[in-house]
Design an enzyme around this catalytic site. Structure first.
Site: not given
Ligand code: RIB
Length: 311
Positions: A9, A11, A38, A40-41, A178, A207, A233, A239
């Protein structure tokens, strides 16, 4: 080698004094965009952890948002199996980050909702498949079934929170949640310890934010207290934890070490803005851990006590 299957996504992030209550308008500051999602992170976190080659299967629109999403993954060293669609937008997320570092997120799935069974690449060479719940549940079930049949370890971060079918749970080797997600899965009220014991997966990790994380393996519990950092933040911290944990397990590191690294990386990610932009590299996590004392027995005792609290 790790395959991540999941969402990407763009953001759109606004910082504000606080997250608005239902029906409330809050004046925030400038909007910023960051690569997120989530899936990609977690792929970026897995790749930056070093040592585990990482690929990702994902769906994008053929639009301006797709470019920064692909670039961020590729810059981290993730090999992409990207499906691109003409008639649908790339996924987006609208995030409010409060001055006390918490967030509220609304996702518009866009192309992520198009990721389907036909898109799974050949599974040869992979040891782990890591998924989340921002792609269709039918796809998650299909990929888990085929990964299990091919001998991969199936890891699922059950986020965003929802209940899971017994059929899917039976296919998951490593479940990461979580507290809220654990509650959604457990269904009834009980303690964290009871919910961890009741789930059928071989390894369940919960977590607990700044408190740390707890893992219930097949024969033992591992308690990892949190690391103190100045958080600005928390977006993407969970992730980061998932990606680093799976990278560590894929390299056969012990569960306690994997949990410690994942927790440290997640803590560090909270000190920077954005999701993928805040995922630390392996060397930063290693120096952070070198500067930390061994886990304090009192902190471990507090974590054990917390697991006896009703959720
Ligand atoms: O976990 C954080 C992510 O949740 C954000 O990057 C957002 O895109 C959502 O997928």
């Amino acid at each position: 080698m790790v395959l991540v299957a999941g969402s990407a996504n763009l953001d759109f992030v606004v910082r504000a004094p606080r997250i608005p209550a239902p029906g409330e308008t809050v004046l925030g500051r400038d909007v910023q965009t960051f690569p997120g999602g989530k899936g990609a992170n977690q792929a970026v976190a897995c790749a930056r952890a070093g040592g585990a080659r990482t690929s990702m299967v994902l769906a994008l629109g053929r639009d301006a948002y797709a470019q920064p999403l692909k670039a961020s993954l590729q810059d981290a060293g993730v090999v992409l199996h990207a499906q691109e669609f003409d008639d649908v937008a790339s996924g987006t997320a609208f995030i409010c980050v409060s001055d006390d570092a918490e967030n509220a997120i609304t996702v518009a799935p866009g192309a992520n909702a198009q990721l389907g069974p036909a898109h799974l690449p050949a599974l040869g060479g992979y040891s782990h498949l890591l998924m989340q719940l921002e792609i269709p549940m039918s796809t998650v079930l299909d990929y888990a079934t085929r990964a299990r049949a091919a001998g991969l370890q199936v890891a699922l971060n059950a986020a965003p929170a929802q209940s899971l079918s017994p059929a899917l749970l039976a296919l998951v080797d490593i479940l990461i949640v979580n507290e809220g997600e654990l509650h959604a899965l457990a269904g009834t009220r009980g303690t964290i310890a009871k919910a961890l014991a009741a789930l059928p997966c071989a390894l369940v990790v919960v977590t607990l934010g700044s408190r740390g994380a707890v893992a219930r393996g097949s024969t033992s519990m591992v308690y990892q207290p949190g690391f103190a950092v100045h958080a600005i933040d928390t977006t993407g911290a969970g992730d980061t934890f998932c990606g680093v944990l799976i990278a560590q397990l894929a390299q056969q590191h012990k569960l306690a070490d994997a949990l410690r690294h994942a927790n440290a990386a997640a803590a560090l990610s909270c000190t920077q803005a954005g999701a993928q932009s805040s995922v630390p590299h392996a060397h930063a996590v290693a120096s952070f851990l070198q500067a930390q004392a061994a886990s304090d027995p009192q902190a471990i005792a507090a974590l054990i006590d917390y697991c006896k609290v009703a959720i």
